[in-house]
Motif scaffolding. Structure first.
Motif, PDB file in Angstrom:
ATOM      1  N   ILE A   9       1.141  -1.167  -0.210  1.00 12.46           N
ATOM      2  CA  ILE A   9       0.087  -0.014  -0.342  1.00 12.46           C
ATOM      3  C   ILE A   9       0.716   1.014   0.048  1.00 12.46           C
ATOM      4  O   ILE A   9       1.964   1.336   0.851  1.00 12.46           O
ATOM      5  CB  ILE A   9      -0.853  -0.090   1.284  1.00 12.46           C
ATOM      6  N   ARG A  10       0.856   1.931  -0.862  1.00 15.55           N
ATOM      7  CA  ARG A  10       1.144   3.245  -0.645  1.00 15.55           C
ATOM      8  C   ARG A  10       1.032   4.476   0.215  1.00 15.55           C
ATOM      9  O   ARG A  10      -0.449   4.689   0.289  1.00 15.55           O
ATOM     10  CB  ARG A  10       1.275   4.206  -1.984  1.00 15.55           C
ATOM     11  N   TRP A  11       1.614   4.927   1.436  1.00 13.91           N
ATOM     12  CA  TRP A  11       1.191   5.469   2.570  1.00 13.91           C
ATOM     13  C   TRP A  11       0.327   6.409   1.652  1.00 13.91           C
ATOM     14  O   TRP A  11      -0.351   7.206   2.885  1.00 13.91           O
ATOM     15  CB  TRP A  11       2.209   5.732   3.326  1.00 13.91           C
ATOM     16  N   SER A  12       1.138   7.597   0.598  1.00 21.16           N
ATOM     17  CA  SER A  12       0.004   8.857   0.978  1.00 21.16           C
ATOM     18  C   SER A  12      -1.362   8.769  -0.019  1.00 21.16           C
ATOM     19  O   SER A  12      -2.304   9.292   0.044  1.00 21.16           O
ATOM     20  CB  SER A  12       0.953   9.806   0.301  1.00 21.16           C
ATOM     21  N   SER A  13      -1.071   7.648  -0.965  1.00 24.00           N
ATOM     22  CA  SER A  13      -2.242   7.808  -1.903  1.00 24.00           C
ATOM     23  C   SER A  13      -3.551   6.783  -1.297  1.00 24.00           C
ATOM     24  O   SER A  13      -4.379   6.637  -2.098  1.00 24.00           O
ATOM     25  CB  SER A  13      -1.300   7.406  -3.474  1.00 24.00           C
ATOM     26  N   GLY A  14      -2.359   5.811  -0.529  1.00 23.66           N
ATOM     27  CA  GLY A  14      -3.666   4.155  -0.566  1.00 23.66           C
ATOM     28  C   GLY A  14      -3.483   3.281  -1.431  1.00 23.66           C
ATOM     29  O   GLY A  14      -4.610   2.573  -1.498  1.00 23.66           O
ATOM     30  N   TYR A  15      -2.706   3.664  -2.353  1.00 23.12           N
ATOM     31  CA  TYR A  15      -3.179   1.996  -3.357  1.00 23.12           C
ATOM     32  C   TYR A  15      -2.263   1.203  -3.304  1.00 23.12           C
ATOM     33  O   TYR A  15      -1.883   1.195  -2.676  1.00 23.12           O
ATOM     34  CB  TYR A  15      -2.040   2.935  -4.450  1.00 23.12           C
ATOM     35  N   THR A  16      -3.572   0.646  -3.481  1.00 25.49           N
ATOM     36  CA  THR A  16      -2.988  -1.273  -2.739  1.00 25.49           C
ATOM     37  C   THR A  16      -2.381  -2.053  -4.715  1.00 25.49           C
ATOM     38  O   THR A  16      -2.710  -1.904  -5.141  1.00 25.49           O
ATOM     39  CB  THR A  16      -4.242  -1.524  -2.244  1.00 25.49           C
ATOM     40  N   ALA A  17      -1.979  -2.923  -3.770  1.00 23.65           N
ATOM     41  CA  ALA A  17      -1.441  -4.911  -4.895  1.00 23.65           C
ATOM     42  C   ALA A  17      -1.803  -5.521  -3.960  1.00 23.65           C
ATOM     43  O   ALA A  17      -1.111  -5.294  -2.861  1.00 23.65           O
ATOM     44  CB  ALA A  17      -0.277  -3.854  -5.255  1.00 23.65           C
ATOM     45  N   TYR A  18      -1.533  -6.934  -5.022  1.00 17.32           N
ATOM     46  CA  TYR A  18      -1.808  -7.670  -4.352  1.00 17.32           C
ATOM     47  C   TYR A  18      -1.286  -8.584  -5.225  1.00 17.32           C
ATOM     48  O   TYR A  18      -1.341  -9.340  -6.391  1.00 17.32           O
ATOM     49  CB  TYR A  18      -3.231  -8.106  -3.698  1.00 17.32           C
ATOM     50  N   ALA A  19      -0.463  -9.602  -4.111  1.00 17.04           N
ATOM     51  CA  ALA A  19      -0.234 -11.104  -5.292  1.00 17.04           C
ATOM     52  C   ALA A  19      -1.573 -11.709  -5.277  1.00 17.04           C
ATOM     53  O   ALA A  19      -2.965 -11.768  -5.119  1.00 17.04           O
ATOM     54  CB  ALA A  19       0.584 -12.384  -4.521  1.00 17.04           C
ATOM     55  N   ASP A  20      -1.707 -12.564  -6.684  1.00 16.94           N
ATOM     56  CA  ASP A  20      -2.743 -13.390  -7.525  1.00 16.94           C
ATOM     57  C   ASP A  20      -2.978 -14.115  -6.278  1.00 16.94           C
ATOM     58  O   ASP A  20      -4.274 -14.294  -5.876  1.00 16.94           O
ATOM     59  CB  ASP A  20      -2.728 -14.069  -8.069  1.00 16.94           C
ATOM     60  N   SER A  21      -1.941 -14.781  -5.445  1.00 23.74           N
ATOM     61  CA  SER A  21      -2.494 -16.357  -4.534  1.00 23.74           C
ATOM     62  C   SER A  21      -3.215 -15.720  -3.776  1.00 23.74           C
ATOM     63  O   SER A  21      -4.351 -16.611  -2.678  1.00 23.74           O
ATOM     64  CB  SER A  21      -1.613 -16.325  -4.028  1.00 23.74           C
ATOM     65  N   VAL A  22      -3.115 -14.531  -3.315  1.00 26.64           N
ATOM     66  CA  VAL A  22      -4.348 -13.523  -2.155  1.00 26.64           C
ATOM     67  C   VAL A  22      -5.459 -13.227  -2.709  1.00 26.64           C
ATOM     68  O   VAL A  22      -6.296 -12.611  -1.481  1.00 26.64           O
ATOM     69  CB  VAL A  22      -3.086 -13.304  -1.373  1.00 26.64           C
ATOM     70  N   LYS A  23      -5.166 -12.461  -3.544  1.00 27.21           N
ATOM     71  CA  LYS A  23      -6.266 -11.878  -4.217  1.00 27.21           C
ATOM     72  C   LYS A  23      -7.613 -12.007  -3.571  1.00 27.21           C
ATOM     73  O   LYS A  23      -7.858 -12.974  -3.956  1.00 27.21           O
ATOM     74  CB  LYS A  23      -6.020 -11.367  -5.530  1.00 27.21           C
TER      75      LYS A  23
END
Length: 119
Positions: A51-65
């Motif tokens: 997670i980007r601290w400032s924007s809140g943008y998130t990304a996940y590995a496929d295995s946990v999405k």
């Protein structure tokens, strides 16, 4: 002194939930990406989410999405990983990391917290 302190790990049955916390201190992290990694016995460490601290943008590995959710609380300087529908293959030591250059290099790491999912 910069510190990332993880907590919230434990033993849970398959299908259960856990919430991990990463308390950050010692500097301002507003320009950082905060990430969760995990390492299972005999396996390489793998990216879980960030997670980007400032924007809140998130990304996940496929295995946990769809099962895991990363979030942050700016007031508490804490990042969370909500883990639902846990599977035995989620068993690992989970690490929190902070980076100015996500996916390239990580500046700070926590000590890790054990998550064990029983079948």
């Amino acid at each position: 002194q910069v510190q990332l302190v993880e907590s919230g790990g434990g033993l849970v049955q398959a299908g259960g939930s856990l919430r991990l916390s990463c308390a950050a201190s010692g500097r301002t992290f507003s320009n950082y990406a905060m990430s969760w990694f995990r390492q299972a016995p005999g396996k390489e460490r793998e990216f879980v989410a960030d997670i980007r601290w400032s924007s809140g943008y998130t990304a996940y590995a496929d295995s946990v999405k769809g099962r895991f959710t990363i979030s942050r609380d700016n007031a508490k300087n804490t990042v969370y990983l909500q883990m639902n529908s846990l599977k035995p293959e989620d068993t690992a030591v989970y690490y929190c990391a902070a980076s100015l250059t996500p996916y390239v290099g990580y500046n700070y790491w926590g000590q890790g917290t054990q998550v064990t999912v029983s079948s």
